[in-house]
Design an enzyme around this catalytic site. Structure first.
Site, PDB file in Angstrom:
ATOM      1  N   GLU A 119       1.818 -26.218  50.245  1.00  0.00           N
ATOM      2  CA  GLU A 119       1.074 -25.110  50.710  1.00  0.00           C
ATOM      3  C   GLU A 119       0.651 -23.960  49.897  1.00  0.00           C
ATOM      4  O   GLU A 119       0.631 -22.931  49.694  1.00  0.00           O
ATOM      5  CB  GLU A 119       1.893 -24.304  51.904  1.00  0.00           C
TER       6      GLU A 119
ATOM      7  N   GLU B  14       5.752 -30.878  57.249  1.00  0.00           N
ATOM      8  CA  GLU B  14       6.644 -29.712  57.923  1.00  0.00           C
ATOM      9  C   GLU B  14       6.053 -29.312  59.423  1.00  0.00           C
ATOM     10  O   GLU B  14       5.084 -29.682  59.567  1.00  0.00           O
ATOM     11  CB  GLU B  14       6.557 -28.533  57.355  1.00  0.00           C
TER      12      GLU B  14
HETATM   13  O1  IFM Z   1       9.739 -21.582  55.751  1.00  0.00           O
HETATM   14  C1  IFM Z   1       8.265 -21.961  55.243  1.00  0.00           C
HETATM   15  C2  IFM Z   1       8.138 -23.085  54.334  1.00  0.00           C
HETATM   16  O2  IFM Z   1       8.934 -22.496  53.085  1.00  0.00           O
HETATM   17  C3  IFM Z   1       6.565 -23.276  54.057  1.00  0.00           C
HETATM   18  N1  IFM Z   1       6.098 -23.699  55.433  1.00  0.00           N
HETATM   19  C4  IFM Z   1       6.309 -22.708  56.626  1.00  0.00           C
HETATM   20  C5  IFM Z   1       7.838 -22.526  56.654  1.00  0.00           C
HETATM   21  C6  IFM Z   1       7.787 -21.519  57.954  1.00  0.00           C
HETATM   22  O3  IFM Z   1       7.389 -20.222  57.746  1.00  0.00           O
END
Ligand code: IFM
Length: 449
Positions: free
Chosen positions: A163, A358
């Site tokens: 990210e 994710e």
């Molecule tokens: O916890 C975060 C992660 O570190 C990066 N993506 C989103 C998740 C939830 O906010």
């Protein structure tokens, strides 16, 4: 309509969010170690000093993964644990920790997927300018070389960066995340350039030092766009909106294409070049070649999205959310369609095998009188999102899914307030308890394997 054969089912975590051991065995500090100790940065002054104490409890955690039937585990390496200064002298104790973790995973037939950078910038590098310093391209490359050399005999799946939209946008634009800066736009766009080049250099170095053929990708994020209907107009509108660049400078990091196009296609979207022309650093041909060093896979973190229809003037329009729209406990919209249309449009554009790196939900989980955690909302969320992912498998080459997250953990500036885990963690005793969703996910994996 079914997942591919040998689909990878996993969970994801990141080092600062779960490991703890912030100064154990020769580890250097990173920007989060420092940021959390500053006043009014993190909810109730929480820190990741101990987090889930995974540094000491990793064997127990891997055993949990095995009990759930996970095929893969995506975790990140804490750069300053292995290179306390970010470059130069190696901390062998840090290497040993990750090496033992990998061995333990393999013992249970769980495939490691390693993220090189999930926001753990070594503090020593931050002092030298961090992402602003062009040397970071080589610092990151050398770090990637070390990781590949030491671990690619056993681990062959890598994501370079997690990210970048967030670690630049929240870290250097709004200042909500470490290192808590509000840099001028020009500087942010220099960091953007260094981030893209560092990614390319890492891809090269991972391969150069590899002991086995590798699968390499990146794991960006973004709000997906899904059409309001199945009409061609609405689908076209959603596609356009997904790769659109926000008009406001303050919002510039929140897009997919200014990050992924240069990496996957070797060019920036015209809209980005036009909108930010006056602030952009110069890019040479060699820069673009480095940035677009070929990758094997494409990761995408997907949590939610926006409903889009074609407007009367033939431009995409966001459909207003109806009153009472379902929201997570941290106020994110619940939009299962994003796990259909996200991979659909991304595969169409980038044409690489996709991993959902994710996906998950923060929910108000607490222990019931019977000692269990009945997180029905999370089960509903996973069930609905995954039904869309299964459906898109006919249209897009989706190879794997990593639920976020295995454990409740340190949710950045919200500290331990938001619980994303399918395993409940009592942060006082470090006791782990499987939530109902973990048992649901276990069955789901077993059914679809
Ligand atoms: O916890 C975060 C992660 O570190 C990066 N993506 C989103 C998740 C939830 O906010």
């Amino acid at each position: 309509m079914a997942y591919q054969k040998d689909f990878i089912w996993g969970c994801a975590t990141s080092s600062y969010q779960i490991e703890g051991g912030y100064n154990a065995d020769g580890k250097g500090l990173n920007i989060w170690d420092v940021f959390c100790k500053e006043e009014n940065r993190v909810f109730e002054g929480h820190t990741g000093d101990v987090a889930c104490d995974h540094y000491h409890k990793y064997k127990e955690d891997v055993k949990l993964m095995a009990d759930l039937g996970l095929k893969a585990y995506r975790f990140s390496i804490n750069w300053a644990r292995v290179l306390p200064n970010g470059y130069g002298k190696v901390n062998e104790a840090g290497i040993k920790f990750y090496s033992d973790l990998i061995d333990c995973l393999l013992e249970y037939n769980i495939t490691p997927f390693i993220t090189l950078y999930h926001w753990e910038l070594p503090y020593e590098l931050h002092k030298r300018g961090g992402w602003m310093n062009p040397d970071i391209v080589e610092w990151f490359g050398d770090y990637a070389a070390l990781i590949s050399d030491r671990f690619s005999d056993r681990a062959t799946n890598f994501f370079t960066l997690n990210e970048p939209q967030c670690f630049i946008g929240l870290g250097y634009n709004t200042g909500e995340h470490a290192p808590g800066l509000k840099a001028p736009i020009r500087d942010q766009l220099i960091m953007h350039q260094n981030v893209l080049k560092a990614h390319g250099r890492a891809v090269q170095k991972l391969r150069e030092y590899a002991h086995n053929p590798l699968q390499i990708g990146i794991a960006p994020t973004g709000s997906m766009c899904y059409p309001a209907s199945t009409s061609k107009e609405d689908i076209d509108a959603a596609r356009t909106a997904l790769f659109d660049i926000p008009a406001s400078i303050n919002e510039w990091t929140w897009n997919v294409s200014a990050w992924s196009d240069p990496i996957m296609l070797g060019s920036f979207p015209d809209q980005f070049l036009k909108q930010f022309e006056q602030y952009l650093p110069h890019y040479t041909e060699a820069d673009m070649k480095l940035i677009s060093e070929p990758t094997d896979i494409y990761g995408q973190n997907i949590y939610n999205g926006k409903e889009i229809r074609m407007g009367k003037d033939h431009t995409p329009e966001t459909v207003e959310r109806r009153p009472g729209f379902p929201m997570t406990s941290n106020n994110w919209p619940i939009t299962p369609e994003s796990l259909y249309w996200g991979p659909y449009f991304l595969y169409e554009r980038y044409k690489k095998p996709i991993y959902i790196t994710e996906n998950g939900i923060a929910a108000p989980d607490f222990i019931s009188k019977d000692g269990s955690i009945h997180d029905g909302g999370r089960i509903n969320f996973l069930d609905q999102y995954l039904s869309r992912l299964e459906k898109v498998s006919d249209k897009a080459d989706v190879r794997g899914y990593f639920q976020w997250s295995l454990l409740d953990n340190f949710e950045w500036n919200f500290g331990y307030r938001d619980r994303f885990g399918i395993v409940y963690v009592d942060f006082e005793t470090q006791e782990r308890t499987l939530k109902d969703s973990a048992l649901w996910y276990k069955e789901y994996i077993s059914y679809h394997s």
